[in-house]
Design a protein around this motif. Structure first.
Motif, short mmCIF file in Angstrom:
data_model
loop_
_atom_site.label_atom_id
_atom_site.label_comp_id
_atom_site.label_asym_id
_atom_site.label_seq_id
_atom_site.Cartn_x
_atom_site.Cartn_y
_atom_site.Cartn_z
N THR A 1 -2.46 13.00 8.13
CA THR A 1 -2.61 12.65 6.71
C THR A 1 -3.44 13.69 5.95
N LEU A 2 -4.04 14.63 6.64
CA LEU A 2 -4.97 15.57 6.01
C LEU A 2 -4.30 16.50 5.01
N GLU A 3 -2.99 16.71 5.16
CA GLU A 3 -2.27 17.62 4.27
C GLU A 3 -1.72 16.96 3.02
N VAL A 4 -1.91 15.65 2.91
CA VAL A 4 -1.37 14.92 1.76
C VAL A 4 -2.14 15.28 0.50
N THR A 5 -1.42 15.44 -0.61
CA THR A 5 -2.03 15.86 -1.88
C THR A 5 -1.98 14.74 -2.92
N LEU B 1 0.84 -1.20 0.00
CA LEU B 1 0.00 0.00 0.00
C LEU B 1 0.87 1.25 0.00
N VAL B 2 0.66 2.10 -1.00
CA VAL B 2 1.24 3.44 -0.96
C VAL B 2 0.28 4.27 -0.12
N GLY B 3 0.54 4.31 1.18
CA GLY B 3 -0.39 4.90 2.12
C GLY B 3 -0.23 6.41 2.22
N ASP B 4 -1.34 7.08 2.58
CA ASP B 4 -1.23 8.52 2.81
C ASP B 4 -0.48 8.80 4.11
N SER B 5 -0.13 7.75 4.85
CA SER B 5 0.79 7.88 5.98
C SER B 5 2.13 8.43 5.54
N MET C 1 3.13 11.81 7.05
CA MET C 1 3.73 11.86 8.38
C MET C 1 5.11 11.22 8.39
N VAL C 2 5.22 10.07 7.72
CA VAL C 2 6.46 9.29 7.78
C VAL C 2 7.59 9.90 6.97
N MET C 3 7.25 10.39 5.76
CA MET C 3 8.30 10.87 4.86
C MET C 3 8.39 12.39 4.78
N HIS C 4 7.31 13.09 5.09
CA HIS C 4 7.29 14.54 4.91
C HIS C 4 7.15 15.33 6.21
N GLY C 5 7.05 14.64 7.34
CA GLY C 5 7.00 15.33 8.62
C GLY C 5 5.73 16.09 8.89
N LEU C 6 4.63 15.73 8.20
CA LEU C 6 3.36 16.43 8.42
C LEU C 6 2.71 15.94 9.72
N ALA C 7 1.83 16.75 10.26
CA ALA C 7 1.19 16.42 11.53
C ALA C 7 0.13 15.34 11.39
N MET D 1 1.54 14.28 -4.26
CA MET D 1 2.40 13.46 -3.41
C MET D 1 2.12 11.98 -3.63
N MET D 2 0.85 11.61 -3.71
CA MET D 2 0.50 10.20 -3.89
C MET D 2 0.95 9.70 -5.26
#
Length: 281
Positions: free
Chosen positions: A61-65, A46-50, A53-59, A68-69
């Motif tokens: 998953t809500l900021e994932v675009t 799974l290419v997760g929206d996690s 947080m894991v790769m981009h240091g976001l607080a 990015m996916m």
């Protein structure tokens, strides 16, 4: 591995047929090297929206675009041969309605080469799941704790306790009946996960659920000990690569400062005759 016979990648129908059989092994991946590492061992990657947080240091998953996916999906695709590749649909790309979901799911499949998408939600998402699957887009469902709804839940809390159990069960049944080929169940009591697994006809994939689910998934950086910001109760660390990497970086820094690196084995020698005039000695 022999190159005489091309490896046949697993498909959503293959995963569906694993209901009640050998448990499905699933992990996340966000990069080509990690995809290559896990491919032989996993049924689903799974290419997760996690990734946010894991790769981009976001607080969260809500900021994932979508961008990015798509970027990480392309990277993972290059590293997979066998495992089924699923890509998360990010927050805000499918909740508006089935048509919006179709446009964005089609983009993810076209741009990344994934075989399926995953979206969060239960009863309220059943119509969208049905719409997508009727149009040749395989869907993996996700019920229980759905991280994109963290604000509505008031935090990353266990879902489905007490009277709420029936609502989570209804969510799982709704997305399975709508055509999802598998359903992730996150952070629910063990007894509820067992109940759901027995109640729906497609595989359940647990994360903080039950060993009796039809499969399990973890965030790869969590189980390898690379992401160490926090450790959810449901994560088992199979390695401490973060600590190992930090020790290696520290040793490198010490060697550089002491001029131990680069050593003789890491520099290029040459004969004095080949050196430009005035550089001998």
């Amino acid at each position: 591995m022999s190159h005489s016979q091309p490896v046949k990648a697993l498909t959503p129908p293959d995963i569906r047929t694993r209901k009640g059989k050998m448990p499905l092994v699933c992990l996340t991946a966000y990069t080509t090297p990690i995809a290559r590492l896990v491919d032989d061992h996993c049924d689903v990657v799974l290419v997760g929206d996690s990734v946010g947080m894991v790769m981009h240091g976001l607080a969260s998953t809500l900021e994932v675009t979508m961008d990015m996916m798509v970027m990480h999906g392309k990277a993972v695709r290059r590293g997979l041969s066998k495992a089924l590749m699923v890509v998360d649909m990010p927050f805000g790309t499918y909740e508006e309605g089935p048509e919006q979901a179709f446009r964005n799911a089609a983009t993810l499949m076209r741009e990344t080469g994934c075989a399926a998408v995953k979206l969060e939600g239960g009863v309220q998402m059943a119509k969208t799941v049905q719409y997508l699957t009727a149009r040749a887009i395989p869907v993996m469902g996700h019920v229980g704790l759905t991280p994109q709804s963290v604000n509505a839940f008031g935090g990353y809390k266990v879902q489905g306790r007490g009277a709420d159990a029936n609502a989570v069960l209804a969510d799982a049944k709704a997305v399975a009946d709508a055509g999802a080929f598998a359903v992730v169940i996150e952070k629910v009591p063990d007894i509820l996960a067992r109940r759901i697994t027995g109640a729906i006809g497609v595989p359940t994939i647990g994360i903080g659920a039950s060993a009796q689910c039809d499969g399990q998934i973890l965030v790869v950086d969590d189980m390898l000990g690379i992401f160490t910001e926090f450790l959810p109760k449901f994560v088992k660390r199979y390695a401490e690569l973060g600590a190992t990497a930090e020790a290696a970086v520290s040793a490198y820094a010490d060697d550089v400062r002491a001029r131990r690196f680069p050593g003789p084995d890491h520099v290029f020698g040459d004969s004095p005759k080949a050196l430009p005039s005035g550089t001998e000695g």
